[in-house]
Motif scaffolding. Structure first.
Motif, short mmCIF file in Angstrom:
data_model
loop_
_atom_site.label_atom_id
_atom_site.label_comp_id
_atom_site.label_asym_id
_atom_site.label_seq_id
_atom_site.Cartn_x
_atom_site.Cartn_y
_atom_site.Cartn_z
N ARG A 42 3.73 0.18 10.03
CA ARG A 42 4.94 0.56 9.31
C ARG A 42 5.00 2.06 9.14
O ARG A 42 4.01 2.74 8.98
N ALA A 44 6.46 4.60 6.46
CA ALA A 44 6.79 4.39 5.04
C ALA A 44 7.17 5.70 4.36
O ALA A 44 6.47 6.17 3.48
N PRO A 45 8.27 6.27 4.77
CA PRO A 45 8.62 7.57 4.20
C PRO A 45 9.20 7.46 2.80
O PRO A 45 9.79 6.44 2.43
N SER A 46 9.01 8.51 2.04
CA SER A 46 9.71 8.63 0.77
C SER A 46 11.01 9.34 1.08
O SER A 46 11.01 10.31 1.85
N GLU A 78 9.98 4.12 0.71
CA GLU A 78 9.15 4.20 -0.50
C GLU A 78 9.89 4.99 -1.58
O GLU A 78 9.61 6.16 -1.82
N TYR A 231 2.37 4.61 -5.93
CA TYR A 231 2.12 4.48 -4.50
C TYR A 231 0.97 3.50 -4.24
O TYR A 231 1.06 2.63 -3.37
N ILE A 248 -1.26 3.62 9.39
CA ILE A 248 -1.44 4.94 9.99
C ILE A 248 -0.74 5.91 9.05
O ILE A 248 0.46 5.81 8.82
N ARG A 249 -1.51 6.81 8.48
CA ARG A 249 -0.91 7.73 7.50
C ARG A 249 -1.65 9.05 7.54
O ARG A 249 -2.73 9.17 8.11
N TRP A 253 -4.09 11.26 2.51
CA TRP A 253 -4.35 10.01 1.78
C TRP A 253 -5.82 9.59 1.83
O TRP A 253 -6.22 8.63 1.17
N1 GLU Z 1 5.34 7.27 1.18
C1 GLU Z 1 4.08 7.79 1.64
C2 GLU Z 1 4.29 9.19 2.17
O1 GLU Z 1 5.42 9.53 2.48
C3 GLU Z 1 3.56 6.89 2.73
C4 GLU Z 1 2.16 7.06 3.10
C5 GLU Z 1 1.72 5.82 3.88
O2 GLU Z 1 2.09 5.75 5.05
O3 GLU Z 1 1.11 4.96 3.31
O4 GLU Z 1 3.38 9.96 2.26
#
Ligand code: GLU
Length: 525
Positions: A42, A44-46, A78, A231, A248-249, A253
């Motif tokens: 996925r 998962a942007p804010s 997100e 989060y 994948i981030r 993180w």
């Molecule tokens: N919303 C988080 C960000 O933008 C997502 C990080 C993730 O992929 O878990 O950094």
């Protein structure tokens, strides 16, 4: 662990009775029915109103790994930080993904895909943790927390809400009810069982197993101000119930990884396989040092920049793909694959540090890509770009599409020897600007030989074929005792203002007799 809370109290604490049990959720979001090895990823942007090049890089890896393994790639918004929310942000993300060809597949039964619409799920999981004593309501105010922090600092303790500093972790049901009676809304905190003197080993698919001190902080799971998850908690619930196999981030993180593994273990759930990617850096022009691409300082940090400046989206993708999978370039040069999408990338080989964004290298990919485009496609791309982002001058250049097609078609009829002088759609139009009288800039520095130009004009006939035309150039050179090349150069500069151009005969054919004569006469005068 502490004593679990009663059902009634949990409903009061969360503002409502939980909608689901954990079993309900397991049944509602069953493991996906996919072949072995299929990856569920996925992006998962804010929604901050901006798509960072690092986001595009991550999304590309997500999309590619899911696609090549026959899995599923999701887009999850997100949006739990209501304070940072920006209008149109989701449209910007969607439009960017669409432009760069990243297709996601948000299967409805695993949704919703906006975290703000998943409150029921988070609250149901939180209710379970409250019932088992693995989480508790915390009524600390901002002032209380500041005070704790100051005291911790003064005494030389690590700051945070943990152990003895977690004032509310052992409140009785009566004490909790009394706070609620006063109208206070708690946050829900983890009752952390971690001991920092012990190590927890966490797996990253690229970095291997990493040992961290265990987390002992009673981190917030559900925020008091809006009832939305942090989060960490959203990641736990969503990536479990969306059945994500690979997270994948960004490497920012990585420090949270022990906490996330702790949460998954506490639930008895299998954590996804994590891949923490390198940030996208650049070499700072002033200091010469490597640093992160900055939203403030570097226009290229925003993917919109590439669209506006007319970079072929394919080139950006190829370039980013090659950062993620460095074997791609070689494979492509050997002709084994055509595009990044055909290349089998390996998750384990994704670089964990030092990914450098280098505009020069991007230029190379862009030249390769544009060089491979058939002329009608090239024209179409240039026209589309100019219509959307071009200046009035660009729009004038595309007005006569058949002239533009002839101009851009020069020396592009031999697939074995393609010109690689176009980089962006904007630079392409600039590169050929001399074909339009309005944009032609006569060369005032070159020392023309007027006799040569006059002699050529006398014999010039626009319908000559290439051999006849060349014969005339040779004849002019002979009659004036000069070199063929000098004659050609005089003509080249007279027509284009430049000493370096594509094939001269083609230029003349495209310009047409009238324009050719006018430009040569312009010099002679
Ligand atoms: N919303 C988080 C960000 O933008 C997502 C990080 C993730 O992929 O878990 O950094």
């Amino acid at each position: 662990m502490r004593n679990g809370l009663s059902k009634d109290l949990i409903a009061r604490v969360l503002g409502d009775a939980p909608k689901y049990t954990l079993d309900d959720l397991e049944a509602k979001f069953p493991p996906r029915n996919l072949a072995d090895g299929a990856m569920v990823t996925r992006f998962a942007p804010s929604p901050t109103g901006y798509m960072h090049i690092g986001g595009l890089y991550g999304a590309l890896i997500d999309c590619k790994l899911a696609q090549q393994s026959g899995g599923v790639f999701m887009l999850r918004i997100e949006d739990t930080d209501t304070k940072r929310e920006v209008a149109d942000a989701v449209e910007i993300i969607n439009a960017s993904m669409d432009r760069f060809g990243l297709k996601y597949n948000n299967v409805e039964s695993y949704g919703p895909y906006y975290q703000s619409q998943r409150k029921d799920i988070y609250h149901s999981v939180a209710a379970e943790l409250l019932a088992t004593g693995q989480a508790y309501p915390c009524f600390l105010s901002t002032t209380d927390m500041e005070e704790i922090r100051e005291n911790q600092k003064a005494a030389g303790f690590p700051t945070g809400i943990y152990g003895e500093f977690a004032r509310d972790r052992n409140l009785t049901e009566e004490e909790i009810a009394a706070y609620l009676d006063k109208g206070l809304v708690p946050s829900i905190r983890l009752y952390s069982m971690g001991k920092p003197e012990q190590r927890i080993f966490c797996k990253d698919a690229v970095r291997g197993s990493i040992g961290f001190p265990e987390n002992n902080e009673d981190i917030v799971l559900i925020k008091s101000n809006d009832g939305l998850p942090t989060y960490h908690f959203a990641h736990l619930c969503d990536d479990h119930f969306m059945r994500t196999t690979h997270v994948i981030r960004g490497e920012e993180w990585l420090p949270s990884l022990p906490l996330h593994v702790q949460l998954f273990r506490m639930m008895g759930w299998n954590p996804p396989l994590y891949i923490h990617t390198s940030t996208i850096d650049k070499i700072d022009e002033e200091t010469g040092k490597q640093r992160k691409l900055s939203k403030r300082k570097d226009p290229e940090a925003n993917v919109a920049f590439f669209l506006e400046a007319g970079w072929p989206v394919e080139a950006v993708i190829e370039y980013l793909g090659n950062i993620a999978a460095s074997g791609y370039e070689e494979s492509k040069m050997k002709g084994q694959v055509k595009t990044f999408w055909d290349y089998e990338m390996r998750a384990k080989k994704i670089p964990m540090s030092g990914a450098l964004f280098d505009m020069k290298k991007l230029e190379w990919w862009a030249k390769e890509f544009i060089g491979s485009l058939p002329v009608p496609d090239l024209v179409c791309r240039v026209v589309n770009w100019a219509n959307e982002y071009g200046t009035d001058i660009n729009k004038m250049q595309i007005a006569d599409e058949s002239y533009l097609t002839s101009v851009l078609g020069i020396e592009r009829d031999n697939p074995k020897r393609v010109r690689k002088d176009f980089i962006t759609w904007s630079q392409t139009l600039e590169n050929v600007a001399f074909f339009w009288d309005e944009l032609f800039v006569p060369n005032t520095e070159y020392e023309f030989n007027n006799d040569v130009l006059k002699a050529f004009l006398e014999t010039y006939n626009e319908s000559d074929d290439k051999d006849t035309w060349w014969g005339k150039i040779v004849a002019v050179a002979e009659s004036l005792g000069g070199k063929n090349g000098d004659v050609a150069m005089n003509l080249r500069v007279a027509l284009s203002g430049r000493t370096n151009t594509p094939d001269l005969y083609s230029i003349m054919s495209v310009m047409g007799g009238e324009r050719v004569k006018k430009r040569i006469e312009g010099v002679i005068k």
